[in-house]
Scaffold this motif. Structure first.
Motif, PDB file in Angstrom:
ATOM      1  N   THR A  97       2.415  10.776  -4.387  1.00 27.21           N
ATOM      2  CA  THR A  97       1.555  10.635  -3.216  1.00 27.21           C
ATOM      3  C   THR A  97       1.808  11.804  -2.271  1.00 27.21           C
ATOM      4  N   GLU A  98       0.861  12.039  -1.361  1.00 29.76           N
ATOM      5  CA  GLU A  98       0.993  13.134  -0.400  1.00 29.76           C
ATOM      6  C   GLU A  98       2.245  12.956   0.463  1.00 29.76           C
ATOM      7  N   LEU A  99       2.437  11.759   0.971  1.00 24.30           N
ATOM      8  CA  LEU A  99       3.612  11.425   1.775  1.00 24.30           C
ATOM      9  C   LEU A  99       4.391  10.338   1.051  1.00 24.30           C
ATOM     10  N   PRO A 100       5.695  10.269   1.268  1.00 26.96           N
ATOM     11  CA  PRO A 100       6.491   9.249   0.575  1.00 26.96           C
ATOM     12  C   PRO A 100       6.039   7.828   0.917  1.00 26.96           C
ATOM     13  N   VAL A 101       6.067   6.977  -0.090  1.00 25.79           N
ATOM     14  CA  VAL A 101       5.736   5.560   0.071  1.00 25.79           C
ATOM     15  C   VAL A 101       7.047   4.817   0.288  1.00 25.79           C
ATOM     16  N   PRO A 102       7.118   3.968   1.319  1.00 25.11           N
ATOM     17  CA  PRO A 102       8.351   3.201   1.527  1.00 25.11           C
ATOM     18  C   PRO A 102       8.682   2.348   0.295  1.00 25.11           C
ATOM     19  N   ALA A 103       9.967   2.181   0.041  1.00 22.88           N
ATOM     20  CA  ALA A 103      10.404   1.397  -1.124  1.00 22.88           C
ATOM     21  C   ALA A 103       9.874  -0.027  -1.069  1.00 22.88           C
ATOM     22  N   TRP A 104       9.813  -0.612   0.129  1.00 19.55           N
ATOM     23  CA  TRP A 104       9.329  -1.988   0.241  1.00 19.55           C
ATOM     24  C   TRP A 104       7.863  -2.091  -0.172  1.00 19.55           C
ATOM     25  N   ALA A 105       7.067  -1.015   0.082  1.00 18.24           N
ATOM     26  CA  ALA A 105       5.652  -1.039  -0.304  1.00 18.24           C
ATOM     27  C   ALA A 105       5.522  -1.027  -1.828  1.00 18.24           C
ATOM     28  N   HIS A 106       6.393  -0.271  -2.499  1.00 18.27           N
ATOM     29  CA  HIS A 106       6.394  -0.299  -3.972  1.00 18.27           C
ATOM     30  C   HIS A 106       6.718  -1.706  -4.476  1.00 18.27           C
ATOM     31  N   ARG A 107       7.686  -2.354  -3.845  1.00 17.19           N
ATOM     32  CA  ARG A 107       8.053  -3.713  -4.267  1.00 17.19           C
ATOM     33  C   ARG A 107       6.898  -4.691  -4.042  1.00 17.19           C
ATOM     34  N   VAL A 108       6.199  -4.554  -2.920  1.00 17.86           N
ATOM     35  CA  VAL A 108       5.046  -5.421  -2.642  1.00 17.86           C
ATOM     36  C   VAL A 108       3.955  -5.191  -3.689  1.00 17.86           C
ATOM     37  N   ALA A 109       3.697  -3.914  -4.018  1.00 15.02           N
ATOM     38  CA  ALA A 109       2.673  -3.605  -5.029  1.00 15.02           C
ATOM     39  C   ALA A 109       3.022  -4.215  -6.380  1.00 15.02           C
ATOM     40  N   HIS A 110       4.304  -4.240  -6.723  1.00 14.11           N
ATOM     41  CA  HIS A 110       4.725  -4.859  -7.983  1.00 14.11           C
ATOM     42  C   HIS A 110       4.675  -6.385  -7.908  1.00 14.11           C
ATOM     43  N   VAL A 163      -0.265   2.613  -3.434  1.00 18.24           N
ATOM     44  CA  VAL A 163       1.066   3.239  -3.423  1.00 18.24           C
ATOM     45  C   VAL A 163       1.185   4.369  -4.440  1.00 18.24           C
ATOM     46  N   ARG A 164       0.100   4.694  -5.115  1.00 12.32           N
ATOM     47  CA  ARG A 164       0.128   5.742  -6.131  1.00 12.32           C
ATOM     48  C   ARG A 164      -0.833   6.868  -5.766  1.00 12.32           C
TER      49      ARG A 164
END
Length: 170
Positions: free
Chosen positions: A6-19, A73-74
Motif C-alpha cells: 500500500t502507499e502508506l503502512p496499514v496498521p497491524a490491527w487493520a490487517h487482523r480485522v480484514a482477516h 488493506v491491500r
C-alpha cells in the motif's frame, strides 16, 4: 507496487480485522449447507435444483463479499492491478472504495441488528429448527453480527490512511 503493498503502512490491527471478516461470515455459510438436504429439523427434504443453487450461491457470494474487505488493506484497493487493461496502475479514488464499504457495513449492521433484536426478543424457542440447531443457529448468526461493524471499522482506517495521503499529495 504489487497487490499487497500500500502507499502508506496499514496498521497491524487493520490487517487482523480484514482477516477476521471472512472468518465471522464463514460459519453461517457452512451452517446453511445442511438446509439443502435436511432442513435443520432432521427431516429429509427433497430440494429442487433451484433451492440447492440458491443456498450454495448465497454461501459462496457471502464469502466473496467478505473477502473483498481485503481491498481496504491491500494495494489492489488503492491502485488498479496490473492485469486490468488500460487502467493498470491508476490510483483508485478513496471514495470508490469508501462508499461501497460504508454502505455495505451500514446495511449489514442494520440487517443483522434487526436479526439480533428478534433473536433476543423471541429467543431460540421461536426458531423453527430442531433444538440442537437452534443453539448452533444463534451462535453462528450471532457471530455474523460482527461483520457490519468490522467493515465500518476497516473503512474508517482506510479513510484515515488514504484521505491523509491524498491531502498530503501522495
Amino acid at each position: 507496487m504489487n497487490t499487497t503493498e500500500t502507499e502508506l503502512p496499514v496498521p497491524a490491527w487493520a490487517h487482523r480485522v480484514a482477516h477476521a471478516i471472512p472468518l465471522v461470515a464463514l460459519p453461517v455459510c457452512l451452517w446453511r449447507l445442511p438446509v439443502i438436504s435436511h432442513g435443520m429439523g432432521g427431516e429429509p427434504l427433497s430440494p429442487t435444483v433451484g433451492h440447492i443453487a440458491y443456498v450454495v450461491a448465497l454461501s459462496v457470494l457471502s464469502e466473496i463479499a467478505a473477502l473483498l474487505s481485503f481491498g481496504l488493506v491491500r494495494g489492489w484497493g488503492e491502485r488498479v492491478p496490473a492485469w486490468v487493461p488500460r487502467l493498470r496502475g491508476n490510483l483508485i479514488p478513496p471514495a470508490a472504495a469508501l462508499i461501497p464499504a460504508t454502505a455495505g457495513g451500514l446495511a449489514l449492521t442494520a440487517i443483522l441488528g434487526v436479526w439480533l433484536y428478534n433473536a433476543l426478543t423471541f429467543g431460540p424457542e421461536a426458531w423453527p429448527y430442531a433444538p440442537g440447531w437452534n443453539v448452533l443457529a444463534m451462535t453462528v448468526s450471532g457471530l455474523m453480527n460482527l461483520w457490519g461493524p468490522l467493515v465500518l471499522i476497516l473503512a474508517y482506517a482506510y479513510y484515515r490512511r488514504r484521505v491523509t495521503a491524498v491531502r498530503n499529495g501522495r
